[in-house]
Design a protein around this motif. Structure first.
Motif, PDB file in Angstrom:
ATOM      1  N   LYS A  38      75.602  23.388  59.597  1.00 30.47           N
ATOM      2  CA  LYS A  38      75.404  24.869  58.805  1.00 30.47           C
ATOM      3  C   LYS A  38      74.205  24.994  60.147  1.00 30.47           C
ATOM      4  O   LYS A  38      73.711  26.605  60.692  1.00 30.47           O
ATOM      5  N   THR A  39      73.297  24.607  60.499  1.00 28.31           N
ATOM      6  CA  THR A  39      71.859  24.473  61.478  1.00 28.31           C
ATOM      7  C   THR A  39      72.809  24.180  62.367  1.00 28.31           C
ATOM      8  O   THR A  39      71.208  24.861  63.774  1.00 28.31           O
TER       9      THR A  39
ATOM     10  N   SER B   1      77.439  18.832  55.768  1.00 29.83           N
ATOM     11  CA  SER B   1      77.338  19.741  55.797  1.00 29.83           C
ATOM     12  C   SER B   1      76.519  21.064  56.360  1.00 29.83           C
ATOM     13  O   SER B   1      75.950  22.509  57.084  1.00 29.83           O
ATOM     14  N   GLU B   2      75.028  20.603  55.552  1.00 33.29           N
ATOM     15  CA  GLU B   2      73.988  21.180  56.161  1.00 33.29           C
ATOM     16  C   GLU B   2      73.763  20.877  58.193  1.00 33.29           C
ATOM     17  O   GLU B   2      72.600  22.547  58.471  1.00 33.29           O
TER      18      GLU B   2
ATOM     19  N   GLU C 168      81.182  27.020  61.951  1.00 35.07           N
ATOM     20  CA  GLU C 168      81.631  28.037  60.675  1.00 35.07           C
ATOM     21  C   GLU C 168      81.720  27.383  59.619  1.00 35.07           C
ATOM     22  O   GLU C 168      83.056  25.994  59.498  1.00 35.07           O
ATOM     23  N   ILE C 169      81.118  27.240  58.661  1.00 33.03           N
ATOM     24  CA  ILE C 169      81.583  26.798  56.923  1.00 33.03           C
ATOM     25  C   ILE C 169      82.292  28.370  56.928  1.00 33.03           C
ATOM     26  O   ILE C 169      82.890  29.242  56.528  1.00 33.03           O
TER      27      ILE C 169
END
Length: 330
Positions: free
Chosen positions: A159-160, A155-156, A164-165
């Motif tokens: 994000k980078t 997930s990290e 879309e989170i």
């Protein structure tokens, strides 16, 4: 006279050689795409006409997206990713929005993608806030030195990459929640076939490149961070321009033990057999050890397979020859 015979002999030799070296040349498709939405206990008696139409509509939408990309000269990578995103965004299938729940009432998602041109691959496993895991898998493949990332680390990374989170509530669907409650009440009576599902896509583009991708919410009521075959390259997903592209669906533990996707490719390469024959052998092996599920596949000439040992599999295909079909039941 001798001068006339020699060119004729050369021409005949070239024609005969072309059929020996390229027996499928006449049947070769410029592009082709195959999709699946999971295999299992899918019976006609359980479907109303309205429900059947609903499933076929989403399959058709996904198929059209991929076909359009390929028809216009796009890559099989783009076609597979965009097609699977449509299925992930639908609550009908066990991937993305429609993901099943774990025993603790959460959603944990897996996905993988593989590029047959250079055997590059990417995957994510056990993620719970990435809207489209298949896109995260592609980012891992293209923008990292790794093949698989899992959990919060995945997930990290997403994000980078600007993906879309979403809040975990995005994945909640009432029918999946109700299904979990039913299973918890009669857990001992349920078989694994009642609990799994996956979406997948394989594509061949006009440049001759194959891609395979798979995405899933895993097995309903799973515990202890269980990971199935979908994010595992060689088990649930495999692509190699020299042989085929394969995406699997079913009881993942059995697909992992057999390395089904890679096994099909290896049989084609080492035994010099067709995709059809290799796929039949793979399903036979799966059945022999008690596994259930299905596979979709494409070879480098655009030959298509859609095999299963279950009562049904949501599936569809189209190609540059104008052939297309959407199927649900066996």
């Amino acid at each position: 006279m001798k001068k006339a015979i020699l060119p004729l002999f050369i021409i005949i030799t070239l024609i005969v050689s072309s059929f020996i070296l390229y027996p499928d040349a006449e049947n070769k498709s410029d592009y082709a795409i195959v999709i699946h939405g999971g295999a299992g206990t899918i019976l006609r008696k359980d479907f109303t006409p309205e429900k059947e139409t609903l499933y076929k509509k989403v399959l058709q939408e996904a198929l059209q997206i991929g076909d359009s990309i390929l028809r216009n000269g796009g890559s099989s990578l783009d076609a597979v990713e965009k097609t699977i995103r449509i299925l992930e965004n639908s609550p009908l299938f066990n991937a993305g929005k429609g993901a099943v729940f774990t025993n603790s009432g959460k959603n944990e998602l897996d996905a993988s993608i593989m590029w047959g041109k250079d055997l590059n691959a990417g995957a994510v496993a056990g993620v719970d806030d990435i809207k489209n895991p298949i896109s995260a898998a592609r980012k891992v493949m293209e923008n990292s030195e790794h093949v698989m990332l899992s959990g919060h680390g995945a997930s990290e990374f997403a994000k980078t990459q600007g993906l879309e989170i979403v809040d975990q509530s995005y994945f909640f669907t009432q029918n999946r929640w109700d299904h979990l409650q039913e299973i918890l009440k009669k857990e001992k009576e349920m078989t694994p076939e009642d609990r799994h599902g996956t979406v997948g896509c394989v594509a061949l583009d006009k440049d001759g490149n194959l891609t395979a991708g798979t995405s899933t919410g895993g097995m309903m009521n799973k515990r202890f961070g269980r990971i199935g075959d979908s994010p595992i390259i060689g088990a649930g997903t495999y692509a190699n321009n020299a042989s085929c592209a394969v995406s699997c669906t079913g009881h993942g533990e059995f697909f992992i033990r057999l390395g089904v996707a890679k096994d099909i490719s290896s049989m084609m390469e080492y035994q010099n057999i067709s995709l059809e024959e290799a796929s039949n052998k793979a399903i036979d092996k799966l059945t022999q050890i008690g596994g259930t599920g299905g596979i979709i596949g494409l070879d480098k000439n655009g030959n298509i397979v859609m095999k299963m040992n279950t009562n049904g599999m949501y599936r569809a295909y189209s190609n540059s020859k104008g052939e297309t079909e959407i199927l649900i039941y066996k």
